[in-house]
Design a protein around this motif. Structure first.
Motif: not given
Length: 291
Positions: A150-153, A218-221, A243-246
């Motif tokens: 869930m990493s990304g810009p 690239e953003d998974f969302f 993580d919990a926020a993700g």
């Protein structure tokens, strides 16, 4: 292939895998998969629904053997050597984009005659499964995404640095063993550490470098909210990747998705907590219509 040594000891591991090695083409690449239902299909036994398993950034197909074995009573698992890993070709043009990976998914389903298929991906494979599921004309039976990055810009960096991946690859290429692998993965079983020691060197350097760049750019969302139902997102309770926020954002962005937390698991969910992870996957498969 010069930087991708695959030694006899690694190839011999395939003798203990209850699957048939099969090949298909994606563009100009020859890609390899382990088909755990090919023998049944050839013998005329009623074919089970197909599940295409897409591994992570440094995981050749054989690394998911212990997962596929536990699903054969429900489905026909087929595990892909992603481009540039295992026995699959590496692209001359260095294309490890999500678009290229999803081309390979479509080629696998068609080339291996899988029919209606559920996509099951871990980490990078989860991102690929999500991207494939939203392609125009896609008609997969469902998807199960296990701990997608869930990493990304504008978000935090991917928790495992590129330098850490490169160090593990360097160890594998000079020759490593299960004991040294335990320095990175102390919770894994001996067999899984041995497979890691023997097969990691089959990963092309650029397959890791370019994919890691994708985790940051690239953003998974951007596409998660369009993934159709049925879809299940499985994540480790202790994962730094989801993580919990993700998890909260994922639940909000795709309200029709099922989210399942696996206790005592980090990002390597299947390896950290195999029973919990497999229970989550089996429940998702049982809830997925494949006819």
């Amino acid at each position: 292939m010069s930087d991708r040594p695959i030694h006899q000891e690694a190839l011999a591991d395939l003798a203990d895998v209850p699957a048939v090695g099969r090949w298909f083409r994606s563009g100009g690449l020859r890609l390899h998969a382990l088909d755990y239902g090919a023998v049944e299909q050839a013998s005329g036994v009623q074919e089970r629904p197909s599940v295409l398993i897409l591994p992570g950034i440094t995981s050749p197909a054989i690394s998911m053997d212990f997962v596929a074995r536990r699903l054969t009573d429900l489905v026909r698992p087929v595990v892909v050597d992603l481009r540039g890993r295992g026995l699959s070709d590496a692209p001359d043009d260095g294309d490890y984009s999500l678009g290229a990976y999803t081309d390979d998914v479509e080629a696998a389903v068609e080339g291996l005659g899988l029919g209606r298929t559920v996509l099951l991906g871990h980490s990078l494979g989860a991102r690929i499964a999500a991207a494939a599921a939203i392609r125009p004309g896609a008609a997969y039976a469902g998807s199960i995404l296990v701990d997608p990055p869930m990493s990304g810009p504008g978000r935090g960096p991917y928790p495992t640095t590129l330098e850490a991946f490169r160090k593990q690859l360097e160890q594998a290429r000079r020759g490593t063993d299960a004991e040294e692998v335990a320095g990175f993965w102390p919770r894994w079983t001996l067999r899984e550490r041995e497979l890691r020691a023997r097969w990691l060197a089959s990963c092309a350097s650029e397959s890791i470098d370019a994919t890691h760049r994708g985790f940051e750019t690239e953003d998974f969302f951007d596409y998660w909210d369009s993934v159709p139902q049925p879809t299940t997102l499985v994540y480790g309770a202790d994962s730094p990747v989801v993580d919990a926020a993700g998890a909260k954002e994922a639940a909000s962005a795709n309200s029709g998705a099922r989210l399942v937390e696996v206790v005592n698991a980090g990002h390597m969910v299947f390896w950290d907590a195999p029973e919990g992870a497999l229970t989550a996957v089996r429940e998702a498969l049982n809830a997925t219509p494949t006819g």
